[in-house]
Design an enzyme around this catalytic site. Structure first.
Site, PDB file in Angstrom:
ATOM      1  N   CYS A 160      13.833 -55.162   6.452  1.00 39.64           N
ATOM      2  CA  CYS A 160      14.043 -55.838   7.733  1.00 39.64           C
ATOM      3  C   CYS A 160      12.917 -56.842   7.955  1.00 39.64           C
ATOM      4  CB  CYS A 160      14.073 -54.835   8.872  1.00 39.64           C
ATOM      5  SG  CYS A 160      14.390 -55.601  10.469  1.00 39.64           S
ATOM      6  N   ASP A 292      17.939 -65.501  15.953  1.00 39.28           N
ATOM      7  CA  ASP A 292      17.371 -64.301  15.350  1.00 39.28           C
ATOM      8  C   ASP A 292      16.804 -64.691  13.984  1.00 39.28           C
ATOM      9  OD1 ASP A 292      16.629 -61.701  14.999  1.00 39.28           O
ATOM     10  OD2 ASP A 292      18.640 -60.855  15.084  1.00 39.28           O
ATOM     11  N   ASN A 293      15.898 -63.861  13.472  1.00 44.19           N
ATOM     12  CA  ASN A 293      15.361 -64.059  12.121  1.00 44.19           C
ATOM     13  C   ASN A 293      14.735 -65.437  11.933  1.00 44.19           C
ATOM     14  OD1 ASN A 293      16.123 -61.455  11.205  1.00 44.19           O
ATOM     15  ND2 ASN A 293      18.228 -62.157  10.975  1.00 44.19           N
TER      16      ASN A 293
END
Length: 890
Positions: A160, A292-293
């Site tokens: 992750c 996100d990310n």
């Protein structure tokens, strides 16, 4: 010069290169429910690790009330975002002890919402598409994928992007929840290579990206992301469309029945529950790909990020390949090494993991006991290399073990270094850093960013000499688990971002230690009450007469407090028959909790056939999409943040899009609504009451004026809700519930106060700051009705002229009221050009502007503002002879 001997790897085999083997015949006999067995003879002949035996799990009690009530899970997993959605990591020692391959039981999970439910009988008929800029669009089932393509099996480590984020959250809270150092796992994945699948579809000229979309329906659409097409077509990158994990069909948490697996990149690119593969000329425009990310520049804070849509869309900040990272697993956190009986003469073996991204190999792991002045090399083992020695054409779990020809590395590796305990006794800490084959080494210091991703500074474990033992302290513990030297140092007043791990440096002012008050345990139960209450009994008291409700498994009778409840009787009636524990604990003060034993009537019988519904239960899911009215008093409903309008230095109007353009807000004049968000780190509910600017009949949009109380370097007591709202990007969902409140103005002097009808000829409205909003709603209702003769006096107190909110609107209503409305502003810190009243709102001001209470008691004082202002107003009006019942505090 003393000679230096370098350690040899624990197990490193030569890597041979050979061309890829021709495809094997397609598989004809595939039984979804029967994984390919591995016999003892076969197992002994294999040189590479096989998966450990998985556990028999069951659906856990905490999942029964969530949409994931069909998913079996391991109770050892640490939940990072409360009960739901399911985001977990294993205890670090358990993960390391399981070895190179991680079972489905301890594999980390990152879910954004509910797990799609797919029955075993439906798996082989699961459909997905390959579409977009391709010559031959494909619509196929999992059965087609298995029978029509060559199957391969790869060992792959997934990580992750938030691994080790808790360390960043201790330095300064990010917008992400707190992963520890176990946000990674390794499995044997079986499926079809993405180049093989895309080659069938034939990407068109000009295509540059491949987008993936899953079946998990989320507030902002389905989860999706993209990677570059040339990566997806490169066999060295090893991207898979996978349907097996460790020889078994995919577990629901891991993408059942089919998913993308992308080695060497962050886990967020490996889309689960695959439904669409879309070849495009541009990166994905999916909300989750954009917001996100990403690693935004470190100078952008959560508040600023909410107003930078172009920055979020900048692909330069998108994360793909993992960076090099490592952690110490042994000694474990709080592990002790005894020093009695000459133990100082023994040795201790340090152990841990390391990984790199983009197919790179970790080439060295260095250990320091003197904070980087000198370093020692650890030995590294690469279990992944053992798979390269498989025989030509060898298969595993129905897929060819196709790894010997490539040199890219897809997996984590393990390191160890044996040291004399005496050397550990002399050290304050042990730190490590890894380097990959591009000579990129882990940085000494943290790069903080707004999402808290890709955290990879040196991993530091502090060594304490406690009497006759050594005790080891890791930097943090995941989620809300206390412990770790970073939290300890911060509480002691140390600056953990000073580059010296919180140790005082020459010339650095010593900060005052942060003294934590011991938690006050307030009992909310009557110890003499031993009654068990069944679900049937609770349901029978779900109305207005005897509204029973549940908090923390205890049942309370709200009937005796209907009249005295500050939020009005409706707040209790709307809770009747429900479990409102989360709401109650988020909203109510310690004083309110201390009152609860007086209303405690028993404990809910957990052996009842079913549990009470709650605003978070599946039974209470948002159903506003077709309703003509948005607000519901018993159910949380979602609206999407569409935009923000700045009205002052610290205040904004938040615009929310309702489910459809004709949907009305549905909030009576004088009532409030509740807004619920979740703390991005702790996942605790944040609930506050607001009065919107929107009227009850307004359709399609909800507007809320909010004053934002921000943290500053000198003050960290800012508003949790207001800062969380301000940090939200456009398109983010927010939950609402209502109406609530004990006052309703029905027009032309008629109103209801605590359920009793009143008629007034005059309103005195006292407010400050954003407390103008409920005042404004009532004032607008009076003025806009030409037949309403009610007189209104507004006394609005602020510090400086720029703090006056809705000033133009108030001026407009005063003019429109034609003598029925008067607005008076006073400033406590006026500027030179201010010609209005000066000073705080005190008794002298109220006596001059308001006067004594009317004999007919046909006036009500409406008060809303900061706590200090409200208390001063109460004291002043009571001293002037006004009755307590004629003072209404919003």
């Amino acid at each position: 010069m003393e000679a230096i001997s370098l350690p040899t790897p624990l197990s490193q085999s030569p890597i041979s290169f050979r061309p890829r083997l021709p495809p094997t015949p397609p598989l004809q006999d595939f039984d979804y429910e029967k994984p390919e067995p591995v016999t003892p003879t076969e197992e002994s002949s294999r040189l590479y690790p096989l998966p450990p035996t998985p556990r028999e799990n069951k659906v856990l009690p905490e999942d029964l009330k969530t949409p994931d009530n069909h998913v079996e899970r391991d109770p050892r997993l640490i939940r990072l975002t409360g009960v739901h959605p399911f985001n977990v990591e294993a205890p670090l020692s358990d993960l390391f002890d399981e070895g190179f391959i991680t079972t489905k039981d301890l594999h980390y999970v990152r879910n954004h919402g509910a797990v799609p439910r797919v029955e075993d009988s439906e798996v082989l008929d699961w459909e997905f598409t390959v579409e977009g800029m391709v010559e031959h669009p494909i619509k196929m089932t999992l059965r087609d994928l298995i029978q029509g393509f060559e199957q391969v099996t790869y060992p792959i480590t997934l990580v992750c992007a938030g691994n080790r984020r808790k360390e960043q959250n201790v330095v300064r809270k990010t917008k992400g929840f707190s992963w520890g150092a176990a946000g990674l796992s390794t499995a044997l994945w079986t499926g079809v290579t993405l180049p093989d699948l895309l080659s069938r579809a034939v990407p068109k000229r000009g295509a540059r990206y491949v987008c993936f979309e899953g079946a998990d329906k989320l507030p902002n659409g389905y989860y999706g992301t993209s990677v570059k097409l040339n990566w997806a077509m490169d066999p060295d990158r090893g991207m898979l469309v996978a349907h097996k994990m460790n020889g078994e069909p995919l577990h629901p948490d891991h993408g059942k029945p089919v998913r993308i697996v992308i080695p060497g990149q962050i886990g967020g690119r490996s889309v689960k529950w695959l439904k669409r593969i879309v070849v495009t000329s541009a990166p994905s425009d999916n909300w989750y790909h954009i917001y996100d990310n990403r690693v935004l520049p470190t100078m952008i804070d959560p508040e600023q990020s909410a107003n930078l849509p172009d920055t979020w869309k900048d692909e330069r900040y998108a994360i793909y390949d993992l960076n090099t990272n490592s952690a110490i697993c042994y000694p474990a956190h709080d592990e002790r090494v005894p020093l009695t009986g000459g133990a100082e003469t023994y040795s201790y073996k340090l152990k841990g993991y390391a990984y790199a991204g983009g197919g790179k190999r970790v080439t060295r792991l260095e250990v320091t006991l003197d904070q980087g002045r000198t370093w020692m090399l650890a030995s590294i083992s690469y279990p992944e290399d053992l798979y390269r020695q498989a025989r030509d054409g060898e298969t595993l779990f129905g897929g060819r073990l196709d790894v010997s020809w490539r040199e890219t590395c897809f997996c984590w590796c393990f390191w160890e270094l044996e040291l004399p305990v005496a050397r550990l006794c002399d050290a304050r800490d042990v730190m490590i850093r890894a380097m990959d084959d591009s000579m990129m080494v882990q940085p000494r210091d943290m790069y903080w960013s707004v999402l808290g991703m890709m955290n990879n500074p040196w991993y530091r474990v502090v060594i304490h000499k406690d009497g006759h033992s050594l005790r080891f302290e890791h930097p943090t513990q995941p989620a809300l688990i206390p412990g770790g030297w970073m939290e300890r140092v911060k509480k002691e007043g140390g600056n953990i971002a000073n580059g010296f791990w919180g140790e005082k440096t020459v010339g650095e002012d010593a900060a005052a230690p942060v003294q934590e008050e011991p938690a006050k345990e307030i009992s909310m139960v009557d110890e003499k009450v031993a009654r068990k209450i069944t679900m049937d009994e609770l349901r029978q008291h779900g109305g207005e007469d005897q509204p029973w409700f549940v908090v923390n498994g205890q049942v309370y009778d709200g009937a005796k407090f209907l009249e005295g409840h500050p939020g009005g009787a409706a707040s209790i009636i709307n809770a009747a028959g429900q479990d409102v524990g989360e709401e109650f604990l988020a909203i109510h003060s310690e004083n309110a909790k201390a009152m609860m034993p007086a209303y405690h009537i028993g404990t809910l019988d957990t052996s009842s056939p079913s549990s009470p519904s709650s605003p978070s239960d599946p039974s209470s899911e948002d159903s506003s999409s077709t309703d003509p009215v948005f607000l519901s008093p018993k159910t949380w409903r979602r609206a999407l943040l569409s935009s923000k309008t700045t009205v002052s230095a610290d205040s904004k109007i938040f615009h929310f899009s309702l489910a459809h353009p004709s949907q009305s807000v549905g909030l009576p004049v004088g009532q409030h609504l509740l807004i619920r968000l979740r703390d991005p780190v702790t996942r605790e509910a944040i609930i506050r009451a607001y009065t919107p600017l929107s009227e009850a009949s307004d359709t399609g949009e909800l507007r809320v004026l909010i004053k934002i109380y921000r943290d500053t370097p000198a003050w960290t007591g800012g508003g949790r809700m207001t800062q969380a709202l301000d940090a939200l990007p456009a398109g983010h969902p927010v939950e609402f519930k209502g109406p609530v409140g004990k006052f309703v103005y029905t027009g032309r002097g008629a109103c209801s106060l605590n359920g009793r009808a009143r008629h007034v000829s005059r309103f005195v409205m006292v407010c400050g700051g954003s407390g103008i909003t409920p005042i404004f709603a009532v004032l607008r209702a009076v003025v806009r009705d030409a037949q309403d003769t009610t007189r209104c006096l507004v006394l609005d107190g602020n510090r400086v002229e720029g703090d006056i909110l809705l000033r133009e609107e108030l001026d407009g209503l005063e003019k429109e009221g034609e003598g029925r409305c008067r607005v008076v502003h006073t400033l406590s810190r006026p500027g030179d050009g201010w010609t209005g009243l000066k000073g705080r709102m005190d008794r002298a001001l109220f006596e001059r502007e308001v006067g004594a209470p009317p004999r007919e008691r046909d006036a009500i004082v409406l008060i809303c503002g900061p706590e200090g202002m409200e208390e001063a107003a109460r004291e002043a009006f009571l001293g002037m002879g006004w009755d307590e019942e004629d003072l209404l505090f919003f």
